[in-house]
Design a protein around this motif. Structure first.
Motif, PDB file in Angstrom:
ATOM      1  N   MET A   1       0.652 -15.965   7.546  1.00  9.02           N
ATOM      2  CA  MET A   1      -0.190 -15.793   8.576  1.00  9.02           C
ATOM      3  C   MET A   1      -1.511 -15.590   7.907  1.00  9.02           C
ATOM      4  N   VAL A   2      -2.270 -15.787   8.896  1.00  4.37           N
ATOM      5  CA  VAL A   2      -3.591 -15.540   8.983  1.00  4.37           C
ATOM      6  C   VAL A   2      -4.200 -14.301   9.602  1.00  4.37           C
ATOM      7  N   ASP A   3      -4.716 -13.169   8.519  1.00  9.88           N
ATOM      8  CA  ASP A   3      -4.647 -12.038   9.088  1.00  9.88           C
ATOM      9  C   ASP A   3      -6.317 -11.804   9.544  1.00  9.88           C
ATOM     10  N   ARG A   4      -6.618 -11.515  10.648  1.00 11.98           N
ATOM     11  CA  ARG A   4      -8.044 -11.350  11.165  1.00 11.98           C
ATOM     12  C   ARG A   4      -8.384  -9.840  11.347  1.00 11.98           C
ATOM     13  N   PHE A   5      -9.248  -9.208  10.942  1.00 14.39           N
ATOM     14  CA  PHE A   5      -9.693  -8.053  11.309  1.00 14.39           C
ATOM     15  C   PHE A   5     -10.978  -7.754  11.766  1.00 14.39           C
ATOM     16  N   VAL A   6     -11.106  -7.441  13.081  1.00 13.29           N
ATOM     17  CA  VAL A   6     -12.417  -7.258  13.659  1.00 13.29           C
ATOM     18  C   VAL A   6     -12.970  -5.932  13.645  1.00 13.29           C
ATOM     19  N   TYR A   7     -14.204  -5.535  13.036  1.00 13.21           N
ATOM     20  CA  TYR A   7     -14.478  -3.952  12.967  1.00 13.21           C
ATOM     21  C   TYR A   7     -15.757  -3.719  13.851  1.00 13.21           C
ATOM     22  N   GLY A   8     -15.623  -2.493  14.317  1.00 16.44           N
ATOM     23  CA  GLY A   8     -16.911  -2.504  15.223  1.00 16.44           C
ATOM     24  C   GLY A   8     -16.943  -0.780  15.797  1.00 16.44           C
ATOM     25  N   ASP A   9     -17.702  -0.637  16.530  1.00 15.22           N
ATOM     26  CA  ASP A   9     -17.880   1.168  16.890  1.00 15.22           C
ATOM     27  C   ASP A   9     -17.498   1.029  18.270  1.00 15.22           C
ATOM     28  N   VAL A  10     -17.099   2.322  18.665  1.00 16.56           N
ATOM     29  CA  VAL A  10     -16.773   2.543  20.184  1.00 16.56           C
ATOM     30  C   VAL A  10     -17.658   3.755  20.500  1.00 16.56           C
TER      31      VAL A  10
ATOM     32  N   VAL B   1     -10.546  -2.894  14.910  1.00 10.10           N
ATOM     33  CA  VAL B   1     -10.717  -1.556  14.125  1.00 10.10           C
ATOM     34  C   VAL B   1     -11.859  -0.918  14.400  1.00 10.10           C
ATOM     35  N   CYS B   2     -11.946   0.488  14.381  1.00  7.91           N
ATOM     36  CA  CYS B   2     -12.920   1.386  14.556  1.00  7.91           C
ATOM     37  C   CYS B   2     -12.635   2.528  13.741  1.00  7.91           C
ATOM     38  N   GLY B   3     -13.676   2.939  12.953  1.00  8.22           N
ATOM     39  CA  GLY B   3     -13.596   4.171  12.236  1.00  8.22           C
ATOM     40  C   GLY B   3     -12.156   4.128  11.307  1.00  8.22           C
ATOM     41  N   GLY B   4     -11.918   2.926  10.828  1.00  5.82           N
ATOM     42  CA  GLY B   4     -10.626   3.066  10.097  1.00  5.82           C
ATOM     43  C   GLY B   4      -9.361   3.131  10.809  1.00  5.82           C
ATOM     44  N   GLN B   5      -9.413   3.259  12.252  1.00  3.32           N
ATOM     45  CA  GLN B   5      -8.253   3.266  12.974  1.00  3.32           C
ATOM     46  C   GLN B   5      -8.036   1.820  13.861  1.00  3.32           C
ATOM     47  N   GLN B   6      -6.880   1.286  13.857  1.00  2.29           N
ATOM     48  CA  GLN B   6      -6.529   0.196  14.381  1.00  2.29           C
ATOM     49  C   GLN B   6      -6.394   0.449  16.092  1.00  2.29           C
ATOM     50  N   LEU B   7      -7.358  -0.272  16.913  1.00  2.00           N
ATOM     51  CA  LEU B   7      -7.042   0.162  18.355  1.00  2.00           C
ATOM     52  C   LEU B   7      -6.069  -0.779  19.179  1.00  2.00           C
ATOM     53  N   LEU B   8      -5.932  -2.060  18.462  1.00  2.00           N
ATOM     54  CA  LEU B   8      -5.383  -3.141  19.248  1.00  2.00           C
ATOM     55  C   LEU B   8      -5.076  -4.241  18.289  1.00  2.00           C
ATOM     56  N   ARG B   9      -3.892  -4.840  18.257  1.00  2.00           N
ATOM     57  CA  ARG B   9      -3.304  -6.113  17.403  1.00  2.00           C
ATOM     58  C   ARG B   9      -2.981  -6.998  18.679  1.00  2.00           C
ATOM     59  N   VAL B  10      -3.466  -8.228  18.268  1.00  2.00           N
ATOM     60  CA  VAL B  10      -3.297  -9.522  19.261  1.00  2.00           C
ATOM     61  C   VAL B  10      -2.529 -10.589  18.202  1.00  2.00           C
ATOM     62  N   ASP B  11      -1.229 -10.808  18.640  1.00  2.00           N
ATOM     63  CA  ASP B  11      -0.309 -11.990  17.830  1.00  2.00           C
ATOM     64  C   ASP B  11      -0.471 -13.397  18.635  1.00  2.00           C
TER      65      ASP B  11
END
Length: 488
Positions: free
Chosen positions: A25-34, A116-126
């Motif tokens: 798989m290719v794992d992509r992590f998008v980080y940001g602020d809410v 991911v926001c603040g170390g917490q996964q908000l959503l995963r899209v496969d």
């Protein structure tokens, strides 16, 4: 495992050849602020700050093999798409990985995108196609397994149910392991383990064992019962179940179930921890370690991996450091120099965590301090406390202070769950520490005026925040000392 034995094991395993095959798989992590909710729907709006891309599943097993000092051969299937080019580029950047990615134009490359926001996964899209590979692609995988297994000490098959681990591919792995006298370990998410024939070890997690047996797996007793049933339904030599904070449990034929424990550590992200455990287990066995030693290494490696964000790898140096730290008082491990603080902050920032900073003398800890620090931690992911040395306390508070010396004050603070790092400073103000840490949030008590808070100009100048915690009336070290002096 003591540190000397760990060093010997890692040295012996270095350079061992291991084949990692299976679903890639290719794992992509998008980080940001809410900071707001969408006007279009009751959902959080993520303001993207950065993105990382890495290999997952069998690809992450290969990455961890390489990071631990092994030589990895990676076999998998990808589509004819942009994600496949990303995967090839990622493999090309790893000198210790030889990649054989077979292109199947009929399927997409599996991609998992996590927000991911603040170390917490908000959503995963496969993005995936779980249909089994077939025809020419399957035959090419089988041929590659036969060739790549020459001289390998272990073959690690990652069966994520994405189509690569077909019955014919499993049989090819079994045949290659027999021919090379290599250990075959299968990381399984399948409904049953009988499809793996006489594999040496099958490695599900507790949830996957429950899925395969239709039995509960919450306690040691439930695990033991489920493992007995699972062994009876398959031909594998052993089943090793990973159980997160509860460690690992091993059922080998003709032996009682053994449970392996390790004190849980701070968990930043459990993504890929099973891959890390598989890699460490396989590399140790390929290097000649016995099964107990290999399990202990796998447990250590996965405990380090979960401290990192994303699909992480671990290095021999990190494992040795973790083993050394595990033998220290955990509170003392939180007491750091300014230099180590900078290193820790850099690590936390790579994880996308929000850093908070506060400071004080904290001479006689009281409920007001606890409320203040707890509120400060609620505003950030990691809280650093700058702590005045005895000299700087005397300079600020006068004769007779501090009541408790620096070591005692630092140890008490470090024992609080809301405090992540305690950093003593000898200067009259914490300005140098604040400049070095560059916190996202600077916290002081509500009895301060903004203009009197040291560091507020620097922090707000680069976009950080100053927050004043709620002042708790009736609690102060000075008031406590006055009551003592008056005999109250």
């Amino acid at each position: 495992m003591d540190v000397s034995a760990l060093q010997d094991l890692l040295t012996t395993a270095a350079g061992a050849r291991v084949v990692a095959i299976g679903d890639l798989m290719v794992d992509r992590f998008v980080y940001g602020d809410v900071s707001r909710v969408s006007a279009e729907a009751p959902i959080a709006v993520l303001s993207r700050t950065r993105e990382t891309v890495m290999l997952g599943a069998a690809g992450n097993v290969a990455r961890n093999l390489a990071a631990l000092g092994g030589v990895a051969t990676l076999i998998g299937a990808v589509g004819d798409d942009a994600a496949a080019h990303e995967a090839l580029a990622l493999i090309g950047a790893e000198s210790a990985i030889e990649g054989f990615l077979l292109t199947d134009p009929a399927r997409p490359t599996t991609v998992k995108t996590r927000f991911v926001c603040g170390g917490q996964q908000l959503l995963r899209v496969d993005l995936e196609d779980v249909a089994p590979i077939s025809g020419e692609i399957e035959q090419r995988v089988i041929h590659t397994v036969r060739e790549a297994a020459r001289g390998a000490g272990a073959i690690l098959l990652s069966d994520y149910g994405k189509g690569v681990a077909t019955p014919r591919v499993v049989e090819a792995c079994l045949a290659a392991a027999r021919a090379e006298r290599a250990i075959l370990v299968i990381d399984s998410k399948a409904r049953g383990f009988d499809r793996y024939g006489s594999a040496d070890i099958v490695k599900p997690n507790a949830g996957e064992l429950a899925y395969a047996t239709d039995m509960p797996t919450g306690t040691d007793e439930e695990i033991e019962a489920a493992l007995e049933v699972a062994l009876g339904l398959c031909g594998s030599g052993a089943i090793l179940v990973t159980r997160a904070a509860q460690g690992m449990s091993l059922a080998a034929r003709g032996q009682a179930v053994r449970h392996f424990r390790r004190a849980p550590r701070d968990v930043a992200d459990s993504s890929g921890a099973g891959d890390t455990a598989l890699a460490a287990l396989g590399l140790a066995l390929a290097g000649g370690a016995n099964l107990v030693q290999a399990i202990e290494l796998a447990l250590l490696a996965s405990s380090v991996a979960v401290e990192k964000p994303g699909t992480a790898t671990v290095s021999p140096g990190e494992l040795i450091d973790a083993e050394v730290r595990s033998r220290r008082d955990p509170s003392r491990a939180k007491i750091a120099t300014a230099h180590r603080m900078v290193e820790e902050v850099a690590r936390w920032r790579r994880w996308g965590l929000k850093i908070g900073f506060t400071n004080g003398c904290f001479d006689i800890l009281h409920p007001g301090h606890i409320a203040y620090l707890t509120q400060a931690k609620g505003w950030c992911d990691r809280l650093i406390v700058g702590l005045n040395t005895d000299r700087s306390v005397r300079a600020a508070k006068g004769r007779g202070r501090p009541v408790n010396d620096l070591d005692a004050r630092a140890l008490v603070l470090a024992g609080l769950a809301c405090v992540d790092l305690v950093v003593p400073f000898d200067e009259d103000t914490p300005q140098a520490l604040i400049d070095a840490a560059r916190p996202d949030i600077l916290v002081k008590g509500g009895d301060y005026r903004i203009e009197d808070v040291v560091g507020h100009g620097a922090v707000t100048g680069y976009g950080g925040e100053l927050r004043l915690a709620t002042f708790v009336e009736g609690h102060s070290t000075s008031a406590t000392l006055r009551r003592f002096a008056q005999g109250e």
